[in-house]
Write a protein that holds these residues in place. Structure first.
Motif, mmCIF file in Angstrom:
data_model
loop_
_atom_site.group_PDB
_atom_site.id
_atom_site.type_symbol
_atom_site.label_atom_id
_atom_site.label_comp_id
_atom_site.label_asym_id
_atom_site.label_seq_id
_atom_site.Cartn_x
_atom_site.Cartn_y
_atom_site.Cartn_z
ATOM 1 N N THR A 187 9.430 -38.923 -16.818
ATOM 2 C CA THR A 187 8.999 -38.106 -17.940
ATOM 3 C C THR A 187 10.127 -37.174 -18.390
ATOM 4 O OG1 THR A 187 7.171 -36.713 -18.734
ATOM 5 C CG2 THR A 187 8.039 -36.220 -16.547
ATOM 6 N N ILE A 188 9.790 -36.270 -19.321
ATOM 7 C CA ILE A 188 10.752 -35.297 -19.841
ATOM 8 C C ILE A 188 10.161 -33.897 -19.727
ATOM 9 C CG2 ILE A 188 11.865 -36.866 -21.469
ATOM 10 C CD1 ILE A 188 10.102 -35.543 -23.670
ATOM 11 N N HIS A 189 11.006 -32.902 -19.881
ATOM 12 C CA HIS A 189 10.571 -31.502 -19.919
ATOM 13 C C HIS A 189 9.828 -31.267 -21.229
ATOM 14 C CE1 HIS A 189 10.770 -27.176 -19.212
ATOM 15 N NE2 HIS A 189 11.413 -26.997 -20.360
ATOM 16 N N VAL B 131 -2.763 -41.668 -2.847
ATOM 17 C CA VAL B 131 -1.450 -42.052 -3.386
ATOM 18 C C VAL B 131 -0.703 -40.788 -3.797
ATOM 19 C CG1 VAL B 131 -0.234 -43.334 -5.203
ATOM 20 C CG2 VAL B 131 -2.368 -44.241 -4.229
ATOM 21 N N SER B 132 0.559 -40.687 -3.429
ATOM 22 C CA SER B 132 1.391 -39.574 -3.876
ATOM 23 C C SER B 132 2.319 -40.055 -4.983
ATOM 24 C CB SER B 132 2.212 -38.989 -2.719
ATOM 25 O OG SER B 132 3.119 -39.950 -2.219
ATOM 26 N N VAL B 133 2.743 -39.118 -5.817
ATOM 27 C CA VAL B 133 3.560 -39.459 -6.986
ATOM 28 C C VAL B 133 4.829 -38.627 -6.982
ATOM 29 C CG1 VAL B 133 3.621 -39.692 -9.494
ATOM 30 C CG2 VAL B 133 1.431 -39.887 -8.284
ATOM 31 N N ARG B 134 5.959 -39.291 -7.124
ATOM 32 C CA ARG B 134 7.226 -38.587 -7.339
ATOM 33 C C ARG B 134 7.552 -38.660 -8.823
ATOM 34 N NH1 ARG B 134 10.486 -41.441 -4.500
ATOM 35 N NH2 ARG B 134 12.116 -42.171 -5.915
ATOM 36 N N ILE B 135 7.820 -37.519 -9.412
ATOM 37 C CA ILE B 135 8.125 -37.448 -10.840
ATOM 38 C C ILE B 135 9.617 -37.217 -11.021
ATOM 39 C CG2 ILE B 135 7.669 -36.252 -13.004
ATOM 40 C CD1 ILE B 135 5.206 -37.607 -11.963
ATOM 41 N N GLU B 136 10.249 -38.050 -11.836
ATOM 42 C CA GLU B 136 11.669 -37.898 -12.117
ATOM 43 C C GLU B 136 11.882 -37.713 -13.621
ATOM 44 O OE1 GLU B 136 14.225 -40.749 -10.327
ATOM 45 O OE2 GLU B 136 13.372 -40.476 -8.316
#
Length: 264
Positions: A32-34, A74-79
């Protein structure tokens, strides 16, 4: 013999337990984005005191997403990456998906969409009172100088309506070209634009008009049609979103960020 049997029973339980732990500790990566207040890069905007601990990327959509997946183990890593690159990678099947992705027609050929994370509206941002005597429809834009963020969904809307526009790199630049250059209308996402204008301390110099014929837009998670098990992860998220809504936790999250938004 009893000792041997006990040994094998223990091994079975250890292996089963290990497998179960692995299943419940699955992690996926989304991009995603800021885009405050939906998505916030903590290095650019730290949470206010008393807000609670956050990860490197937080925000209303991110927190709803993580909480929904957590109900399913489920875990999520956001980059964070540039949005145009994210969409290119989703289309090519190089990444699983993107957070806060609007389900617009041009994306349907390469993406499938989750249920809604949040809602917002397309808006015309202008200098104070600039469009007060107009009905804010797409048609009026043809007589004005228009700006939109490169790669965002508003550019697809403007392209489809055959409305010329200048590209800007982000919300702050879009607001600045209104106030300091020859642009008349900045078409963008309303809530994020208001959030940015408050932080820039120029909110009193601007007006915001919801685009009347477009109505509310929906932020979802879009999953690449070309990425393995994309439908599975979409369905897992949708199940989690339903559970989150039924428990009342979703409303708690949105209220927390609404209060944060109002304080900016």
């Amino acid at each position: 013999m009893k000792v041997v049997r006990r040994y094998w029973v223990t091994c079975v339980f250890v292996i089963f337990g290990f497998s179960t732990a692995n299943a419940s500790a699955e992690e996926i990566v989304l991009y995603t984005i800021h885009l405050p207040p939906h998505i916030i890069d903590a290095s650019l905007l730290a949470p206010p005191s008393g807000f609670g601990e956050v990860e490197d990327v937080y925000g209303s959509d991110v927190e709803v997403l993580r909480a929904a997946y957590a109900t399913q183990g489920v875990s999520v890593r956001i980059e964070l990456r540039p949005w145009k690159r994210i969409m290119r990678d989703v289309e090519a099947g190089l990444v699983l998906g993107a957070v806060s992705c609007r389900p617009i027609p041009s994306r349907e050929r390469f993406a499938i969409f989750s249920d809604d994370l949040s809602d917002s509206a397309n808006a015309f941002v202008t200098r104070r009172f600039f469009l007060d005597d107009e009905v804010p429809t797409l048609g009026i834009l043809k007589k004005y100088n228009v700006a939109a963020v490169n790669g965002w969904s508003q550019t697809n809307i403007l392209d489809s309506a055959d409305i010329p526009y200048s590209s800007v790199s982000g919300l702050e630049q879009g607001i600045n070209v209104l106030l300091r250059r020859n642009q008349d209308v900045f078409m963008t996402e309303r809530d994020s634009a208001i959030f940015a204008a408050k932080r820039m301390q120029v909110i009193d110099s601007l007006s915001f008009y919801d685009v009347s014929e477009l109505g509310l837009d929906h932020y979802t998670t879009c999953f690449s049609r070309s990425y393995p098990e994309a439908e599975k992860w979409r369905d897992v998220l949708n199940k989690g979103l339903k559970e989150l809504g039924a428990s009342g936790k979703r409303e708690e999250i949105l209220k927390k960020y609404s209060d944060f938004f109002e304080r900016q």
